[in-house]
Design an enzyme around this catalytic site. Sequence first.
Site, mmCIF file in Angstrom:
data_model
loop_
_atom_site.group_PDB
_atom_site.id
_atom_site.type_symbol
_atom_site.label_atom_id
_atom_site.label_comp_id
_atom_site.label_asym_id
_atom_site.label_seq_id
_atom_site.Cartn_x
_atom_site.Cartn_y
_atom_site.Cartn_z
ATOM 1 N NE ARG A 79 -3.868 -2.214 0.432
ATOM 2 C CZ ARG A 79 -4.886 -2.420 -0.380
ATOM 3 N NH1 ARG A 79 -5.096 -1.592 -1.390
ATOM 4 N NH2 ARG A 79 -5.683 -3.450 -0.208
ATOM 5 N N GLY A 111 -8.388 0.483 -7.830
ATOM 6 C CA GLY A 111 -7.636 1.547 -7.176
ATOM 7 C C GLY A 111 -6.281 1.764 -7.806
ATOM 8 C CB SER A 112 -3.597 -0.641 -8.771
ATOM 9 O OG SER A 112 -3.434 -1.181 -7.486
ATOM 10 C CG ASP A 157 -13.502 -9.194 -4.113
ATOM 11 O OD1 ASP A 157 -13.465 -10.294 -3.532
ATOM 12 O OD2 ASP A 157 -13.241 -8.120 -3.560
ATOM 13 N NE ARG A 192 -22.223 -30.749 13.536
ATOM 14 C CZ ARG A 192 -21.023 -31.131 13.943
ATOM 15 N NH1 ARG A 192 -20.002 -31.041 13.125
ATOM 16 N NH2 ARG A 192 -20.845 -31.588 15.172
ATOM 17 C CG HIS A 289 -6.551 -12.174 4.071
ATOM 18 N ND1 HIS A 289 -7.447 -11.626 4.966
ATOM 19 C CD2 HIS A 289 -6.109 -11.152 3.305
ATOM 20 C CE1 HIS A 289 -7.518 -10.323 4.759
ATOM 21 N NE2 HIS A 289 -6.734 -10.004 3.758
ATOM 22 C CD GLN A 291 -12.418 -16.193 0.538
ATOM 23 O OE1 GLN A 291 -13.279 -15.929 -0.290
ATOM 24 N NE2 GLN A 291 -12.395 -15.633 1.741
ATOM 25 N NE ARG A 439 -15.562 -42.021 -26.523
ATOM 26 C CZ ARG A 439 -15.046 -40.963 -27.149
ATOM 27 N NH1 ARG A 439 -15.829 -40.051 -27.674
ATOM 28 N NH2 ARG A 439 -13.741 -40.825 -27.256
#
Length: 691
Positions: A79, A111-112, A157, A192, A289, A291, A439
């Site tokens: 950042r 943003g970048s 995202d 559950r 994180h 992910q 097959r």
Amino acid sequence: MYEPSVSPVNPMFVCLCLSGMNAAVRATVRVGLYTGAKVYFVHEGYQGLVDGGENIKLATWESVSMMLQLGGTVIGSARCMDFRAREGRMKAALNLVKLGITNLCVIGGDGSLTGANQFRTEWSTLLVDLVKAGKISDDEAKTSSHLNIVGMVGSIDNDFCGTDMTIGTDSALHRIIEVVDAITTTAQSHQRTFILEVMGRHCGYLALVTALACGADWVFIPEMPPDEGWEGHLCRRLADQRARGCRLNVIIVAEGAMGRDGKPIGSEDIKKLVEKNLGFDTRTTVLGHVQRGGTPSAFDRILGSRMGVEAVMALLEATPETPACVVSLSGNQAVRLPLIECVQVTKDVTTAMAENRWEDAIKLRGNNINVAIVNVGAPCAGMNAAVRSAVRIGIIQGHNMLAVYDGFEGLAHGNIKPITWTGVSGWTGKGGSELGTKRYYIISLLLLSLYCQLIKQSAAGTKRRVFIIETMGGYCGYLATMAGLAAGADAAYIYEDKFGIRDLEMNVEHLVQKMKTDVKRGLILRNENCNANYTTDFIFALYSEEGKGVFDCRKNILGHMQQGGTPTPFDRNFGTKMGSKAVLWLTDKLKEVYRHGKTDSACVLGMRKRALTFQPLAELIEQTDFEHRIPKTSWWLKLRPIMKILAKYNISLDTSEELTQHSEANCHDMQRRDPPKVPCVLTSHTHLSNE
């Protein structure tokens, strides 16, 4: 036409940390070097650009070796508050001018990319201030009078408008689905309810696709808050599922989910609701994180490589008047779109959601009929997801859904049974074909690319070794080509791209020269039916003999290990959409029959360029090589030159639109030592798109 060693251009990189990004960095560096450019790394993102010094380093061919399988970004990211201020951007401009860099390749989120566009917009005024301050000369300002910028979108995202998929999204979906698949086994055993919270503060793509891929009971996403009274509807839904015999419930929640009153809806809120109203044993899992990490998927490696190549081409073709562009994916095509317009639409979505204009945010982002479903050909990952989707959409449409077991043979013998809503529960994550076919093999790009990567890692530990791998595919070389691109292969022999002894000789010589560098390993792929005479054993013997004293060889025939496994998130999502679209199309066509008496009723649904389309079988007859069971032309052949360039072959290429039609017929020329009569096409789109 671009030949190696053209006049220098200096692309460099600013990155955020996401899976698949290293593939884009690798492709940009190697294609840049191929064109004769001087390529720089900028370490630690915009902060490195502001600080300069050791943060900006020359990139070499070897410096991007063995990075395809690595997550994150090897050049780092950070950042940077300094870059948000004009003083910081002046420092960045000074560092670029002193190195003679006037081309910038930025990989990051909106943003970048917004920062990059602002940097370009005020570039001329930054130079004026630097000259006034005596930090650069008039000649230096004149030499660096304009800054070209090309962006590539990295965001798990998938929240950037203008592209179907961003770098890192597919890898994140792999992490999520791995967790969901593991959780469901426990949930079924203990009856559950599991609530899984995934990332997506302003975009619900990960949550929505995860819900499709795992057959979730409910999904909460920021763009579509649930209607008033959703609490009662959710509880009734879960109770109904249990009454039907389902032993588990799965609810997917995006971290930015909210109600129509603007209040957040969190996983703990939903858990309390379910336990209070239904008394179900309920668990929550917040992935966080996890992910973002892990090995990038084959899809992200190929996507990053394609975008990197297109970015370099955009920089080579840019002029001072060319607006900043972003490389995007539309269907299966790499396209260029105006950067600032895409960024603005992305911001408009967030604004619309903040103002509770849900429909605007989404825009920015009959008769009782018997319908039978049959699986034919080779079973493949995603087939069960398509069947599940087709069955449930058909039931919603009011149709009687029937399942044909064991393909056309089952149809002939009357092996047809009704199939219900609960009859396809849990099918999304299953490999193969639950209905059965006659097959027994499939082509799995994911398994093959991972297997190739494991082999390359093994070779990295043992120097001077070349692996020769035989893939499946019949006469179709798609699997060998895409796996070669994903795994960084040195060559991929396929039926569609004819080759001879001179090509084999050139490839051996290429590997001999490669062993003299720091990259002392090789990977060769061969499609099983690429050539009746140049068999895998022949190629292995040839490489072993010619490589004596330089490298040794190992041979692997993958065979049926490529079969099955659990389908990827892409296959689950794609199969679901295909099944849904197919049943809706059938419904419309049957209505036409009732009204008009006849209609075109035999079509194939598939991806053509940028959209799912229905094509009449009569048209496909002229486009199909029935003897070899492959299309007469294939779009992916245009990607083969990318693999050769990234493997450091000295070839020429052409990116002109009008030469696209020659790519399939002439790609083999690029593998020969003689100059090609018609240059191959590297990409099929070389101008700014207004779409």
